[in-house]
Scaffold this active site. Structure first.
Site, PDB file in Angstrom:
ATOM      1  CG  ASP A  14      -2.043   0.949   1.187  1.00  0.00           C
ATOM      2  OD1 ASP A  14      -2.301   1.501   0.102  1.00  0.00           O
ATOM      3  OD2 ASP A  14      -2.669   1.180   2.229  1.00  0.00           O
ATOM      4  CG  ASN A  16       2.049   1.468  -5.163  1.00  0.00           C
ATOM      5  OD1 ASN A  16       2.914   1.246  -4.332  1.00  0.00           O
ATOM      6  ND2 ASN A  16       1.550   0.542  -5.959  1.00  0.00           N
ATOM      7  CD1 TRP A  19       7.474   6.377  -2.607  1.00  0.00           C
ATOM      8  CD2 TRP A  19       7.077   6.918  -4.750  1.00  0.00           C
ATOM      9  NE1 TRP A  19       8.691   6.451  -3.255  1.00  0.00           N
ATOM     10  CE2 TRP A  19       8.476   6.792  -4.567  1.00  0.00           C
ATOM     11  CE3 TRP A  19       6.599   7.261  -6.008  1.00  0.00           C
ATOM     12  CZ2 TRP A  19       9.391   6.986  -5.601  1.00  0.00           C
ATOM     13  CZ3 TRP A  19       7.505   7.464  -7.042  1.00  0.00           C
ATOM     14  CH2 TRP A  19       8.880   7.324  -6.828  1.00  0.00           C
ATOM     15  CG  HIS A  31       0.062   2.014  -9.383  1.00  0.00           C
ATOM     16  ND1 HIS A  31      -0.166   1.692  -8.064  1.00  0.00           N
ATOM     17  CD2 HIS A  31      -1.024   2.734  -9.775  1.00  0.00           C
ATOM     18  CE1 HIS A  31      -1.335   2.193  -7.688  1.00  0.00           C
ATOM     19  NE2 HIS A  31      -1.871   2.835  -8.710  1.00  0.00           N
ATOM     20  CB  THR A  60     -12.844  -7.724  -5.790  1.00  0.00           C
ATOM     21  OG1 THR A  60     -12.813  -7.645  -4.371  1.00  0.00           O
ATOM     22  CG2 THR A  60     -12.573  -9.154  -6.193  1.00  0.00           C
ATOM     23  CD1 TRP A  63     -12.159  -5.972 -10.120  1.00  0.00           C
ATOM     24  CD2 TRP A  63     -11.435  -5.073 -12.031  1.00  0.00           C
ATOM     25  NE1 TRP A  63     -11.409  -6.919 -10.792  1.00  0.00           N
ATOM     26  CE2 TRP A  63     -10.966  -6.395 -11.960  1.00  0.00           C
ATOM     27  CE3 TRP A  63     -11.100  -4.296 -13.153  1.00  0.00           C
ATOM     28  CZ2 TRP A  63     -10.172  -6.977 -12.958  1.00  0.00           C
ATOM     29  CZ3 TRP A  63     -10.317  -4.864 -14.142  1.00  0.00           C
ATOM     30  CH2 TRP A  63      -9.867  -6.180 -14.041  1.00  0.00           C
ATOM     31  NE  ARG A  65      -7.362   2.013  -6.190  1.00  0.00           N
ATOM     32  CZ  ARG A  65      -6.222   2.123  -5.529  1.00  0.00           C
ATOM     33  NH1 ARG A  65      -5.124   2.470  -6.159  1.00  0.00           N
ATOM     34  NH2 ARG A  65      -6.164   1.888  -4.230  1.00  0.00           N
ATOM     35  CG  LEU A 125       9.589 -17.228  -3.143  1.00  0.00           C
ATOM     36  CD1 LEU A 125       9.530 -17.238  -1.605  1.00  0.00           C
ATOM     37  CD2 LEU A 125       9.994 -15.824  -3.615  1.00  0.00           C
ATOM     38  CB  SER A 190      -7.846  -3.899   2.549  1.00  0.00           C
ATOM     39  OG  SER A 190      -7.578  -2.709   3.219  1.00  0.00           O
ATOM     40  CD  GLU A 201       2.164 -13.155  15.934  1.00  0.00           C
ATOM     41  OE1 GLU A 201       2.306 -11.963  16.286  1.00  0.00           O
ATOM     42  OE2 GLU A 201       1.635 -14.021  16.647  1.00  0.00           O
TER      43      GLU A 201
HETATM   44  C1  FPP Z   1      -1.916   0.243  -3.267  1.00  0.00           C
HETATM   45  O1  FPP Z   1      -1.454   1.556  -3.357  1.00  0.00           O
HETATM   46  C2  FPP Z   1      -1.355  -0.582  -4.296  1.00  0.00           C
HETATM   47  C3  FPP Z   1      -2.063  -1.114  -5.321  1.00  0.00           C
HETATM   48  C4  FPP Z   1      -3.503  -0.892  -5.500  1.00  0.00           C
HETATM   49  C5  FPP Z   1      -1.423  -1.912  -6.359  1.00  0.00           C
HETATM   50  C6  FPP Z   1      -0.215  -2.705  -5.997  1.00  0.00           C
HETATM   51  C7  FPP Z   1       0.528  -2.921  -7.232  1.00  0.00           C
HETATM   52  C8  FPP Z   1       1.853  -2.877  -7.385  1.00  0.00           C
HETATM   53  C9  FPP Z   1       2.772  -2.718  -6.255  1.00  0.00           C
HETATM   54  C10 FPP Z   1       2.379  -2.981  -8.739  1.00  0.00           C
HETATM   55  C11 FPP Z   1       3.310  -4.105  -8.987  1.00  0.00           C
HETATM   56  C12 FPP Z   1       2.771  -5.436  -8.707  1.00  0.00           C
HETATM   57  C13 FPP Z   1       2.964  -6.506  -9.473  1.00  0.00           C
HETATM   58  C14 FPP Z   1       2.816  -7.847  -8.887  1.00  0.00           C
HETATM   59  C15 FPP Z   1       3.278  -6.447 -10.897  1.00  0.00           C
HETATM   60  P1  FPP Z   1      -2.507   2.716  -3.489  1.00  0.00           P
HETATM   61  O2  FPP Z   1      -2.640   3.058  -4.921  1.00  0.00           O
HETATM   62  O3  FPP Z   1      -3.792   2.345  -2.825  1.00  0.00           O
HETATM   63  O4  FPP Z   1      -1.796   3.851  -2.708  1.00  0.00           O
HETATM   64  P2  FPP Z   1      -2.450   5.001  -1.817  1.00  0.00           P
HETATM   65  O5  FPP Z   1      -3.194   4.317  -0.707  1.00  0.00           O
HETATM   66  O6  FPP Z   1      -1.270   5.778  -1.331  1.00  0.00           O
HETATM   67  O7  FPP Z   1      -3.344   5.788  -2.722  1.00  0.00           O
END
Ligand code: FPP
Length: 237
Positions: A14, A16, A19, A31, A60, A63, A65, A125, A190, A201
């Site tokens: 979480d 992205n 950031w 992302h 789910t 979708w 967004r 892995l 979530s 944990e």
């Molecule tokens: C949450 O951040 C993250 C996601 C909804 C997507 C996670 C996807 C990746 C890390 C991309 C790479 C993954 C793979 C496996 C190719 P957010 O957008 O909800 O962030 P925010 O809460 O700060 O808005």
């Protein structure tokens, strides 16, 4: 690393969007950066000796967004599969994709098929990518499958127990996560692995996902190792 390593680590990736926002960049840049952090944790998990790594890549709920963000996330998935599949196969990483993947567009589905096929049989892995995944939907799917089996006379309703239910989940056959990490400081599940996290944990870190490094993974593992797991019982000895 020290004793009782978590065998299965799950991560809610979480932060992205935040950031990117902090840098005045579009959310999709976050992302793309998040994809590099996935490489980091795969290497970290292999180095630490973790056997199973499960990443919540698209829920789910995601979708809902805006279409351009969904498109960007699917683009990241396709790029990840293209860039990483040969390398992951060489490293002995087997990729599985769990979720309602029939909802993905054709290029994304093809990317999923290719990364799964290329990495099949990797024994260092197991990397589960949870895509178009929801914990409630998974439970409803398991109930449906068991109800259909009962109606077909293949199982006695009274014989449905925890093991039967576990086997009907998308993760059937995979042990429950020992450690769940959530980045960006949020204290929520979530809709992630609702059945499987019963005794897991939790480790919540303020680090935003694109900044997450293998050292952050090691720190979470070390904290896990300092805890005592009782599974509802009392301490041994
Ligand atoms: C949450 O951040 C993250 C996601 C909804 C997507 C996670 C996807 C990746 C890390 C991309 C790479 C993954 C793979 C496996 C190719 P957010 O957008 O909800 O962030 P925010 O809460 O700060 O808005």
């Amino acid at each position: 690393m020290a004793s009782h390593l978590p065998r299965h680590v799950a991560i809610i990736m979480d932060g992205n969007g935040r950031w990117a926002g902090r840098r005045d960049l579009p959310r999709c840049v976050g992302h793309w950066e998040g994809m590099n952090a996935v490489r980091e944790v795969v290497e970290g998990a292999c180095a630490a000796g973790v056997e199973i790594l499960t990443l919540y890549a698209f829920s789910t709920e995601n979708w809902r967004r805006p279409p351009e963000e969904i498109e960007a996330l699917m683009g990241v998935l396709q790029a990840f599969a293209e860039k990483e599949r040969e390398r992951l196969a060489r490293e002995g990483v087997e990729v599985r994709v769990l979720g309602e993947i029939e909802r993905l567009d054709e290029p994304s589905l093809e990317a999923v098929r290719r990364i799964v096929a290329t990495t099949r049989g990797g024994d260092r892995l197991l990397l589960n990518l949870m895509i178009s995944y929801g914990g409630r939907e998974e439970i409803v799917g398991a109930v449906r499958a068991l109800a259909a089996a009962a109606r077909a006379g293949m199982v006695e309703p009274g014989a449905i127990d925890e093991d039967a239910f576990r086997g009907a989940l998308l993760t059937g056959g995979i042990p429950d996560p020992d450690l769940l990490i959530r980045t960006s400081g949020e204290m929520r599940i979530s809709n992630f692995m609702l059945w499987q996290l019963a005794y897991t944990e939790f480790h919540v870190t303020p680090v935003l996902w694109p900044d997450f490094t293998r050292e952050d993974l090691f720190e979470a593992i070390l904290e896990y190792q300092r805890r005592e797991r009782r599974f509802g019982g009392v301490a041994a000895g």
